[in-house]
Design an enzyme around this catalytic site. Sequence first.
Site, short mmCIF file in Angstrom:
data_model
loop_
_atom_site.label_atom_id
_atom_site.label_comp_id
_atom_site.label_asym_id
_atom_site.label_seq_id
_atom_site.Cartn_x
_atom_site.Cartn_y
_atom_site.Cartn_z
N HIS A 87 42.09 28.62 50.19
CA HIS A 87 42.96 29.68 50.71
C HIS A 87 43.50 29.42 52.11
O HIS A 87 44.48 30.04 52.52
CB HIS A 87 42.21 31.02 50.74
CG HIS A 87 41.83 31.56 49.38
ND1 HIS A 87 42.75 31.73 48.37
CD2 HIS A 87 40.63 31.95 48.88
CE1 HIS A 87 42.13 32.22 47.30
NE2 HIS A 87 40.84 32.35 47.58
N ASP B 38 39.06 28.08 39.94
CA ASP B 38 38.46 29.22 40.63
C ASP B 38 39.08 30.51 40.06
O ASP B 38 40.19 30.49 39.52
CB ASP B 38 38.82 29.10 42.12
CG ASP B 38 38.02 30.03 43.02
OD1 ASP B 38 37.04 29.55 43.61
OD2 ASP B 38 38.37 31.23 43.12
ZN ZN Z 1 37.48 32.52 44.21
#
Ligand code: ZN
Length: 377
Positions: free
Chosen positions: A133, A169
């Site tokens: 991220h 993920d």
């Molecule tokens: Zn995650």
Amino acid sequence: MRRQAKLIGSFKYKSLRYAPNHPLRIPRVSLLLELLQSLGLVEDRERVESREALWEELLLFHTEEYLRALRECESKGRLSREQRELFNLGNYENPISPATWRGSLLATGSSLQAVELFQAGYVPFNPAGGMHHAYPSKANGFCFINDPGIALQELLRRGYRRVLYIDLDAHHCDGVQDFFYEEDRVFVLSLHQSPEYAFPFRRGYLQERGEGRGKGYNLNLPLPPGVGDREFLYVLEKTLPLVAELYRPQVYVLQLGTDTLREDYLSKFELSNEGLLRAFDLVREVLGEGIYLGGGGYHPVALARAWSLLWCRLSGREVPKSLNPEAKKLLLSVDFEEFDEEVDRGYLYERLLDPLREGDLRPEVKKVVQEALSYYL
Ligand SMILES: [Zn+2]
């Protein structure tokens, strides 16, 4: 001959934890190492001690002023209000702790070691990696340094021209996607909870297909809540072989967050360990060996169990049917009381593998796959 697997990790992570109220405060890499040791599933020659990333390696992805702020978190223990706001640091999401700088340096150095080891003929797994991220000049979604982005940049620097990044993920890989959005030398493929209901909310939609010369080199599969083994495997089976055929990657990097597991309280996916393992097998059947990174995962026991199974696969070991008393004791000693009522303790602490869960294939999941692939067909 089969490539030898290498597990890159360190017990140093034990003292490089996030703030006490943070979902990532839990033991992860150190618990995995201890679990594997207690089960006799890793030998010293298979382990590689993590190294810290160098400043110039961090610059492959991040801006200098952001890195200076991260380093200050370590040296001063605090940042000014302006810095906190500018870099999205020092808040609940991205707190200042030993994990902020030292922990990130170690996780990132390990992803670079993974690149080096892969080129040297090994199969590397860096469970501390996969912090997908982080943005070039700001922290995001518990991530400070984007180690997958840096590993991908390093592969390009080493001359690869077609690198596939696969992200399994439960959350979309916004930091990685946006960085390589106009790049045709990196293809990003991500299966994740739809941003309509899950972090990162503003990225991860089907329509995001890359721009400029990167157009068509970004494939998002945003999925509804409740995705289990059958649907997850369906989506991967329908998309990965096609991407492999069209793109013919020279190398791939696979992010293996475990927050897709049923036990994980931060996602609405419901995979079993067996489902995750089959997804992993499928990637390796289609593409051969690659570079493997960890990712999210907020239930320490579920995470250590799942990654230990992936390690068994990589290192060519049989998956043990059950945990031995030492391993069971280790997992029971993990301080994770507040969520215990949400899981079946016996199930989590007695067994390693659980059975594949059958389920319906919902029309909305089929539709996402159809729409995603219509661009290429
Ligand atoms: Zn995650």
